[in-house]
Design an enzyme around this catalytic site. Structure first.
Site, PDB file in Angstrom:
ATOM      1  N   TYR A 261       0.836  -1.207   0.000  1.00  0.00           N
ATOM      2  CA  TYR A 261       0.000   0.000   0.000  1.00  0.00           C
ATOM      3  C   TYR A 261       0.875   1.263   0.000  1.00  0.00           C
ATOM      4  O   TYR A 261       0.620   2.215  -0.748  1.00  0.00           O
ATOM      5  CB  TYR A 261      -0.900  -0.060   1.237  1.00  0.00           C
ATOM      6  CG  TYR A 261      -1.911   1.034   1.388  1.00  0.00           C
ATOM      7  CD1 TYR A 261      -3.070   1.070   0.611  1.00  0.00           C
ATOM      8  CD2 TYR A 261      -1.747   2.027   2.355  1.00  0.00           C
ATOM      9  CE1 TYR A 261      -4.018   2.070   0.785  1.00  0.00           C
ATOM     10  CE2 TYR A 261      -2.682   3.020   2.543  1.00  0.00           C
ATOM     11  CZ  TYR A 261      -3.819   3.041   1.755  1.00  0.00           C
ATOM     12  OH  TYR A 261      -4.763   4.030   1.935  1.00  0.00           O
TER      13      TYR A 261
ATOM     14  N   LYS B   2       1.007   4.133  -2.827  1.00  0.00           N
ATOM     15  CA  LYS B   2       0.673   5.528  -2.496  1.00  0.00           C
ATOM     16  C   LYS B   2       1.855   6.469  -2.759  1.00  0.00           C
ATOM     17  O   LYS B   2       1.649   7.623  -3.118  1.00  0.00           O
ATOM     18  CB  LYS B   2       0.193   5.622  -1.041  1.00  0.00           C
ATOM     19  CG  LYS B   2      -1.143   4.905  -0.789  1.00  0.00           C
ATOM     20  CD  LYS B   2      -2.253   5.425  -1.689  1.00  0.00           C
ATOM     21  CE  LYS B   2      -3.633   4.934  -1.270  1.00  0.00           C
ATOM     22  NZ  LYS B   2      -4.692   5.369  -2.213  1.00  0.00           N
TER      23      LYS B   2
HETATM   24  P1  NAP Z   1     -13.399   2.380   1.695  1.00  0.00           P
HETATM   25  O1  NAP Z   1     -14.304   2.948   2.718  1.00  0.00           O
HETATM   26  O2  NAP Z   1     -12.936   0.974   1.814  1.00  0.00           O
HETATM   27  O3  NAP Z   1     -14.056   2.610   0.258  1.00  0.00           O
HETATM   28  C1  NAP Z   1     -13.356   2.212  -0.879  1.00  0.00           C
HETATM   29  C2  NAP Z   1     -14.099   2.678  -2.101  1.00  0.00           C
HETATM   30  O4  NAP Z   1     -13.279   2.338  -3.231  1.00  0.00           O
HETATM   31  C3  NAP Z   1     -15.426   1.994  -2.278  1.00  0.00           C
HETATM   32  O5  NAP Z   1     -16.358   2.921  -2.772  1.00  0.00           O
HETATM   33  C4  NAP Z   1     -15.137   0.906  -3.314  1.00  0.00           C
HETATM   34  O6  NAP Z   1     -16.233   0.636  -4.182  1.00  0.00           O
HETATM   35  C5  NAP Z   1     -14.062   1.582  -4.137  1.00  0.00           C
HETATM   36  N1  NAP Z   1     -13.215   0.625  -4.850  1.00  0.00           N
HETATM   37  C6  NAP Z   1     -12.349  -0.276  -4.330  1.00  0.00           C
HETATM   38  N2  NAP Z   1     -11.790  -0.979  -5.314  1.00  0.00           N
HETATM   39  C7  NAP Z   1     -12.308  -0.512  -6.479  1.00  0.00           C
HETATM   40  C8  NAP Z   1     -12.128  -0.855  -7.841  1.00  0.00           C
HETATM   41  N3  NAP Z   1     -11.283  -1.812  -8.206  1.00  0.00           N
HETATM   42  N4  NAP Z   1     -12.831  -0.165  -8.781  1.00  0.00           N
HETATM   43  C9  NAP Z   1     -13.686   0.820  -8.431  1.00  0.00           C
HETATM   44  N5  NAP Z   1     -13.906   1.166  -7.147  1.00  0.00           N
HETATM   45  C10 NAP Z   1     -13.224   0.507  -6.193  1.00  0.00           C
HETATM   46  O7  NAP Z   1     -12.046   3.242   1.610  1.00  0.00           O
HETATM   47  P2  NAP Z   1     -11.762   4.773   2.015  1.00  0.00           P
HETATM   48  O8  NAP Z   1     -11.216   4.770   3.382  1.00  0.00           O
HETATM   49  O9  NAP Z   1     -12.922   5.623   1.667  1.00  0.00           O
HETATM   50  O10 NAP Z   1     -10.538   5.062   1.027  1.00  0.00           O
HETATM   51  C11 NAP Z   1     -10.668   5.889  -0.119  1.00  0.00           C
HETATM   52  C12 NAP Z   1      -9.278   6.281  -0.575  1.00  0.00           C
HETATM   53  O11 NAP Z   1      -8.622   6.972   0.480  1.00  0.00           O
HETATM   54  C13 NAP Z   1      -8.386   5.104  -0.921  1.00  0.00           C
HETATM   55  O12 NAP Z   1      -7.549   5.417  -2.009  1.00  0.00           O
HETATM   56  C14 NAP Z   1      -7.562   4.927   0.342  1.00  0.00           C
HETATM   57  O13 NAP Z   1      -6.359   4.266   0.076  1.00  0.00           O
HETATM   58  C15 NAP Z   1      -7.384   6.350   0.758  1.00  0.00           C
HETATM   59  N6  NAP Z   1      -7.026   6.562   2.154  1.00  0.00           N
HETATM   60  C16 NAP Z   1      -7.862   6.195   3.159  1.00  0.00           C
HETATM   61  C17 NAP Z   1      -7.478   6.420   4.469  1.00  0.00           C
HETATM   62  C18 NAP Z   1      -8.341   6.064   5.645  1.00  0.00           C
HETATM   63  O14 NAP Z   1      -7.882   6.225   6.788  1.00  0.00           O
HETATM   64  N7  NAP Z   1      -9.565   5.616   5.461  1.00  0.00           N
HETATM   65  C19 NAP Z   1      -6.250   7.016   4.742  1.00  0.00           C
HETATM   66  C20 NAP Z   1      -5.427   7.373   3.686  1.00  0.00           C
HETATM   67  C21 NAP Z   1      -5.828   7.160   2.396  1.00  0.00           C
HETATM   68  P3  NAP Z   1     -17.252  -0.619  -4.034  1.00  0.00           P
HETATM   69  O15 NAP Z   1     -17.674  -0.674  -2.593  1.00  0.00           O
HETATM   70  O16 NAP Z   1     -18.358  -0.212  -4.961  1.00  0.00           O
HETATM   71  O17 NAP Z   1     -16.538  -1.844  -4.496  1.00  0.00           O
END
Ligand code: NAP
Length: 252
Positions: free
Chosen positions: A159, A163
């Protein structure tokens, strides 16, 4: 104008917008007057309910299924959006997954899945929009990276690599198209309350929380507001930047 709506309706695509941070970004962009293409993979009902919520803001929102980790799906996804809503002027590369493991135990499929979803998809989607943005001499590309792409994290070699890759990619593309009215910026969230962090063990959550000077986890809206700024005309002279949204956790 008195409100925050853009004067002309622009089309924004948010990948992985059905849940979490992407959902908040799509809603915030809708509130600020963008039409929104909502990409999702598995969560169809969530994507549809989001579109209904965004439409209450008086803009158009449509859901588009597409697994962006599969390179062959990406041209089809953009064709469907173009035919139904027009040319994407704001791209938010948000879709992401984790497959955490210590390096010694990390399987090749855990490595590949994370790189394909979090990095290769960013390449594929950005390539699809760049010509249209150059032609229009206006475009906004915002990539959702992570603070672990800057500082690393034990158990997340895949990851963190993806990133970090996003940051190098964004800075290079920012340089390539800076003179064409296209900006490329990165948000690097810290520890945000979504499904991605919900399943972490309590001791991991407590240890991470202890490192956040503001003393709380971030909300998806905290990230969405920064993305909306980068999507706006107000950020015109800012490109190739990485903005950490982490309550002071990294300060780098
Ligand atoms: P999340 O709650 O797990 O949601 C992930 C989203 O990405 C869902 O809408 C999912 O869609 C979609 N997704 C996953 N794989 C996909 C694919 N192959 N094609 C299309 N859509 C896909 O994650 P989140 O926390 O909101 O994270 C969003 C972004 O922020 C990510 O890039 C993550 O790495 C980044 N991020 C998150 C955090 C954190 O603390 N949460 C911190 C740093 C960065 P479906 O449900 O429709 O499959």
């Amino acid at each position: 104008m008195g409100d925050t709506k853009e004067t002309a309706r622009r089309l924004a695509l948010v990948t992985g917008a059905s849940r979490g941070i992407g959902r908040a970004i799509a809603l915030e962009l809708g509130k600020r007057g963008f039409d929104v293409a909502v990409n999702y993979n598995n969560s169809a009902a969530d994507a549809e309910s989001l579109c209904e919520e965004i439409a209450k803001e008086g803009v158009t929102a449509k859901a588009f299924k597409g697994d962006v980790s599969v390179a062959a799906n990406i041209p089809q996804l953009f064709k469907a959006i173009e035919e139904s809503m027009g040319t994407v002027q704001v791209l938010v590369n948000n879709a992401g997954i984790t497959r955490d493991n210590l390096l010694m135990r990390m399987k090749e499929d855990e490595w590949n899945a994370v790189i394909e979803t979090n990095l290769t998809a960013v390449f594929g989607c950005t390539k699809e929009v760049i010509r249209g943005m150059i032609k229009a001499r206006w475009g906004r590309i915002i990539c959702v990276s992570s603070v672990v792409g800057i500082v690393g994290n034990a158990g997340q070699a895949n990851y963190s690599a993806a990133k970090s890759g996003v940051i190098g990619f964004a800075k290079s593309v920012a340089r390539e198209y800076a003179a064409r009215g296209v900006t490329v910026n990165v948000v690097a969230p810290g520890f945000i309350e979504t499904d991605m962090t919900k399943s972490l063990p309590d001791n991991t959550k407590a240890a991470t929380l202890a490192q956040i000077p503001q003393g709380r986890m971030g909300l998806p809206l905290d990230v969405a507001r920064a993305v909306a700024f980068f999507a706006s005309d107000e950020s015109e002279y800012i490109t190739g930047q990485v903005l950490a949204i982490d309550g002071g956790m990294t300060m780098c």
